[in-house]
Design a protein around this motif. Structure first.
Motif, PDB file in Angstrom:
ATOM      1  N   ASN A 184     -12.428   0.759   6.661  1.00 46.26           N
ATOM      2  CA  ASN A 184     -11.142   0.230   7.131  1.00 46.26           C
ATOM      3  C   ASN A 184     -11.128  -1.291   7.168  1.00 46.26           C
ATOM      4  O   ASN A 184     -10.085  -1.915   6.954  1.00 46.26           O
ATOM      5  CB  ASN A 184     -10.814   0.785   8.519  1.00 46.26           C
ATOM      6  CG  ASN A 184     -10.465   2.265   8.497  1.00 46.26           C
ATOM      7  OD1 ASN A 184     -10.201   2.830   7.434  1.00 46.26           O
ATOM      8  ND2 ASN A 184     -10.460   2.889   9.649  1.00 46.26           N
ATOM      9  N   LYS A 227      -6.121   3.894  -4.301  1.00 45.54           N
ATOM     10  CA  LYS A 227      -6.052   4.188  -2.868  1.00 45.54           C
ATOM     11  C   LYS A 227      -5.272   3.083  -2.171  1.00 45.54           C
ATOM     12  O   LYS A 227      -5.625   1.908  -2.284  1.00 45.54           O
ATOM     13  CB  LYS A 227      -7.448   4.296  -2.259  1.00 45.54           C
ATOM     14  CG  LYS A 227      -7.438   4.524  -0.745  1.00 45.54           C
ATOM     15  CD  LYS A 227      -8.795   4.241  -0.134  1.00 45.54           C
ATOM     16  CE  LYS A 227      -8.686   4.157   1.384  1.00 45.54           C
ATOM     17  NZ  LYS A 227      -9.910   3.610   2.007  1.00 45.54           N
ATOM     18  N   GLY A 228      -4.203   3.452  -1.516  1.00 49.90           N
ATOM     19  CA  GLY A 228      -3.409   2.468  -0.793  1.00 49.90           C
ATOM     20  C   GLY A 228      -2.917   1.330  -1.672  1.00 49.90           C
ATOM     21  O   GLY A 228      -2.901   0.178  -1.242  1.00 49.90           O
ATOM     22  N   TYR A 245       1.493   6.515   1.489  1.00 45.76           N
ATOM     23  CA  TYR A 245       0.476   5.652   0.900  1.00 45.76           C
ATOM     24  C   TYR A 245       0.373   5.926  -0.595  1.00 45.76           C
ATOM     25  O   TYR A 245       0.498   7.074  -1.043  1.00 45.76           O
ATOM     26  CB  TYR A 245      -0.889   5.895   1.538  1.00 45.76           C
ATOM     27  CG  TYR A 245      -1.047   5.276   2.901  1.00 45.76           C
ATOM     28  CD1 TYR A 245      -0.939   3.898   3.084  1.00 45.76           C
ATOM     29  CD2 TYR A 245      -1.313   6.071   4.017  1.00 45.76           C
ATOM     30  CE1 TYR A 245      -1.088   3.328   4.338  1.00 45.76           C
ATOM     31  CE2 TYR A 245      -1.464   5.515   5.275  1.00 45.76           C
ATOM     32  CZ  TYR A 245      -1.350   4.142   5.430  1.00 45.76           C
ATOM     33  OH  TYR A 245      -1.489   3.587   6.669  1.00 45.76           O
ATOM     34  N   ASP A 277       0.810  -1.220   0.000  1.00 44.91           N
ATOM     35  CA  ASP A 277       0.000   0.000   0.000  1.00 44.91           C
ATOM     36  C   ASP A 277       0.844   1.270   0.000  1.00 44.91           C
ATOM     37  O   ASP A 277       0.306   2.377   0.095  1.00 44.91           O
ATOM     38  CB  ASP A 277      -0.954   0.009   1.196  1.00 44.91           C
ATOM     39  CG  ASP A 277      -0.236  -0.056   2.542  1.00 44.91           C
ATOM     40  OD1 ASP A 277       1.014  -0.132   2.550  1.00 44.91           O
ATOM     41  OD2 ASP A 277      -0.922  -0.043   3.584  1.00 44.91           O
ATOM     42  N   THR A 306      -9.359  10.576  -1.968  1.00 44.95           N
ATOM     43  CA  THR A 306      -8.951   9.343  -1.288  1.00 44.95           C
ATOM     44  C   THR A 306      -8.927   9.493   0.230  1.00 44.95           C
ATOM     45  O   THR A 306      -8.801   8.505   0.941  1.00 44.95           O
ATOM     46  CB  THR A 306      -7.574   8.906  -1.785  1.00 44.95           C
ATOM     47  OG1 THR A 306      -6.654  10.000  -1.666  1.00 44.95           O
ATOM     48  CG2 THR A 306      -7.636   8.473  -3.255  1.00 44.95           C
ATOM     49  N   THR A 307      -9.050  10.730   0.720  1.00 47.62           N
ATOM     50  CA  THR A 307      -9.114  10.986   2.163  1.00 47.62           C
ATOM     51  C   THR A 307     -10.094  12.119   2.420  1.00 47.62           C
ATOM     52  O   THR A 307     -10.126  13.091   1.662  1.00 47.62           O
ATOM     53  CB  THR A 307      -7.735  11.377   2.733  1.00 47.62           C
ATOM     54  OG1 THR A 307      -6.793  10.335   2.479  1.00 47.62           O
ATOM     55  CG2 THR A 307      -7.802  11.631   4.240  1.00 47.62           C
ATOM     56  N   ARG A 335     -16.517   4.808   8.710  1.00 47.09           N
ATOM     57  CA  ARG A 335     -15.047   4.737   8.713  1.00 47.09           C
ATOM     58  C   ARG A 335     -14.570   3.316   9.000  1.00 47.09           C
ATOM     59  O   ARG A 335     -13.685   2.786   8.312  1.00 47.09           O
ATOM     60  CB  ARG A 335     -14.496   5.685   9.784  1.00 47.09           C
ATOM     61  CG  ARG A 335     -12.972   5.635   9.970  1.00 47.09           C
ATOM     62  CD  ARG A 335     -12.568   6.156  11.341  1.00 47.09           C
ATOM     63  NE  ARG A 335     -13.101   5.330  12.425  1.00 47.09           N
ATOM     64  CZ  ARG A 335     -13.155   5.702  13.696  1.00 47.09           C
ATOM     65  NH1 ARG A 335     -12.736   6.908  14.054  1.00 47.09           N
ATOM     66  NH2 ARG A 335     -13.653   4.872  14.612  1.00 47.09           N
ATOM     67  N   ARG A 339     -10.225   7.200   2.883  1.00 46.90           N
ATOM     68  CA  ARG A 339      -9.701   7.183   4.239  1.00 46.90           C
ATOM     69  C   ARG A 339     -10.430   8.287   5.006  1.00 46.90           C
ATOM     70  O   ARG A 339     -10.550   9.397   4.524  1.00 46.90           O
ATOM     71  CB  ARG A 339      -8.190   7.438   4.186  1.00 46.90           C
ATOM     72  CG  ARG A 339      -7.432   7.174   5.443  1.00 46.90           C
ATOM     73  CD  ARG A 339      -5.917   7.249   5.187  1.00 46.90           C
ATOM     74  NE  ARG A 339      -5.457   6.087   4.432  1.00 46.90           N
ATOM     75  CZ  ARG A 339      -5.162   6.088   3.154  1.00 46.90           C
ATOM     76  NH1 ARG A 339      -5.264   7.202   2.446  1.00 46.90           N
ATOM     77  NH2 ARG A 339      -4.745   4.991   2.540  1.00 46.90           N
ATOM     78  N   ASP A 370      -1.739   6.690  -2.740  1.00 44.70           N
ATOM     79  CA  ASP A 370      -3.012   7.339  -3.072  1.00 44.70           C
ATOM     80  C   ASP A 370      -2.732   8.216  -4.283  1.00 44.70           C
ATOM     81  O   ASP A 370      -2.103   9.283  -4.156  1.00 44.70           O
ATOM     82  CB  ASP A 370      -3.503   8.191  -1.907  1.00 44.70           C
ATOM     83  CG  ASP A 370      -3.930   7.371  -0.692  1.00 44.70           C
ATOM     84  OD1 ASP A 370      -3.918   6.128  -0.789  1.00 44.70           O
ATOM     85  OD2 ASP A 370      -4.275   7.970   0.334  1.00 44.70           O
TER      86      ASP A 370
END
Length: 446
Positions: free
Chosen positions: A163, A435-436, A410, A69, A143-144, A159, A171, A412
């Motif tokens: 996860n 993402k990751g 990460y 990731d 992505t966040t 969340r 994220r 991302d």
């Protein structure tokens, strides 16, 4: 005294046990091999143009090596060797950027059910709506996100589901319930007195406010959101009127920081903005009526401003259809343009600016529409992109992990098949999302 098993039966049991142990050993070895293979698997992205937000420049013909990731290395294609067996993603015709960050979202909020229409939505339904909103937001290249206010701890559940891999989404850092005074912007003022309804985030007085911070942290909040002033979309209050006192905000900030949580303050009005900054909040949201003193204090104290200057269009254009209260439309007409003008003043005054849109007021996935207004009101396209990457990562306390395409962070990564530095609106047409290290949206040239 236990009798010994007959030799033949004992041999049968020993053989079965050996077989089971062998099978278990082979299974474990297979799992270890699979994990090792997964870790060893390298993905390589060929980036025709790579936006280096830390250096404020665009690099040509870069290779991004990704393992698991995280980003393993980044460098010119002429000097970076592609490992044997690596998966290659060809984005040589695209502009590659870090995953975008929205520091002010409400993923469990339905943009089509504001005002009284919102009363028919249960907390469980709102959380399930958030599943779709999270997917749409991620597919748009964000992505966040920082989610600043949700009832029923729905953002905490969302969340955790993301996860745990139960549903795709960005994220998330979440605040759970926003804290505010009784009858204020963070209370529910839509029901008549006989219901005696008070929002769970309501806390009056310094010690009650401290206790409410502890409650939010207990149930999973990553940060604390407070309402320092009235709001546009709430009933019965003036957007510019201060609600929490300086003493109450100081107590909240002290308690939150003691527990390792940052504080985001919803604040439209001048006095509420300035007292929030004096109290030590980490960011002021909206900041619509910020004055020269507030800009100066924000700059000197390092307080971030998160000004949502796109959604004025949605509120005034779609407001009646989306159920906004007539008084909310009137309040937006009063302060919407003032907020945009003050965005320019704050930026020119050297304040720290991070990208945040109030997603949930408008449809999720349209977050990137705000870039146009950030450029219109003073920023260059690079500065607007930095506000949504390295600057927002700094605000969130995640700068070491996200916000730029650098070794160790990460993976991302997003891409567009146009030049967003020539036309920042191209960021509304993200064609690739990772993402990751996982490809969420495969590359395609429209």
């Amino acid at each position: 005294m236990k009798k010994a098993l007959p030799p033949k039966l004992r041999s049968t049991f020993q053989l079965a046990a050996s077989t089971l142990l062998l099978a278990a050993g082979l299974g474990a070895a297979s799992q270890l091999a699979s994990a090792a293979e997964q870790e060893a698997l390298t993905t390589v992205i060929k980036a025709g143009r790579l936006v280096d937000v830390e250096a404020s420049k665009v690099l040509s013909d870069q290779l991004i090596l990704i393992q698991g990731d995280r980003i393993l290395s980044v460098g010119p294609a002429a000097t970076v060797k592609i490992p044997a067996g690596a998966k290659v993603i060809d984005l040589s015709a695209a502009t590659v950027l870090p995953g975008l960050i929205d520091a002010h979202t409400h993923l469990t909020g339905n943009p089509h059910a504001h005002g009284y229409a919102s009363l028919g939505t249960s907390n469980v339904r709102a959380a399930l709506y958030g599943v779709r909103a999270a997917r749409d937001t991620l597919n748009a290249g964000f992505t966040t996100v920082r989610n600043v206010g949700a009832d029923g701890f729905g953002d905490v559940a969302l969340r955790d589901a993301i996860n745990d891999g139960d549903t795709p989404g960005p994220r998330m850092l979440v605040s759970a319930y926003a804290l505010g005074i009784k009858g204020g912007h963070c209370d529910n003022n839509l029901l008549p007195p006989e219901y005696n309804d008070t929002g769970r985030g309501v806390a009056d007085g310094p010690w009650e406010a401290r206790a409410k911070v502890r409650e939010m942290v207990k149930y999973g909040a990553d940060l604390i959101k407070i309402c320092a002033t009235g709001g546009v979309l709430s009933k019965g209050d003036a957007a510019g009127a201060q609600q929490y006192t300086l003493e109450e905000m100081q107590a909240i900030v002290a308690e939150a920081h003691k527990l390792g949580r940052k504080v985001a303050a919803h604040a439209h009005g001048t006095s509420g903005i300035n007292d929030a900054i004096r109290a030590g909040v980490d960011s002021v949201e909206h900041a619509s009526l910020i004055d020269a003193e507030g800009i100066k204090m924000a700059r000197e104290k390092g307080t971030w401003l998160v000004m949502d200057i796109y959604n004025d269009d949605y509120i005034l254009g779609e407001g009646e259809k989306a159920g906004f209260l007539p008084e909310s439309l009137a309040k937006e007409k009063e302060i919407g343009q003032l907020q945009r003008d003050n965005f320019r003043k704050a930026f020119q005054g050297g304040a720290h600016m991070a990208f945040g849109t109030d997603a949930g007021v408008y449809p999720h996935g349209d977050n990137a529409r705000q870039f146009f207004y950030m450029v219109k009101y003073g920023m260059t396209p690079m500065q607007a992109i930095q506000a949504a990457t390295i600057s927002a990562a700094d605000l969130l306390g995640l700068k070491k992990d996200i916000g730029s395409i650098k070794t160790g962070k990460y993976a991302d990564i997003i891409a567009v098949f146009d030049d967003p530095l020539a036309d920042v609106t191209k960021l509304t047409q993200v064609s690739f999302v990772m993402k990751g290290g996982q490809v969420i949206k495969p590359a395609r040239a429209d």
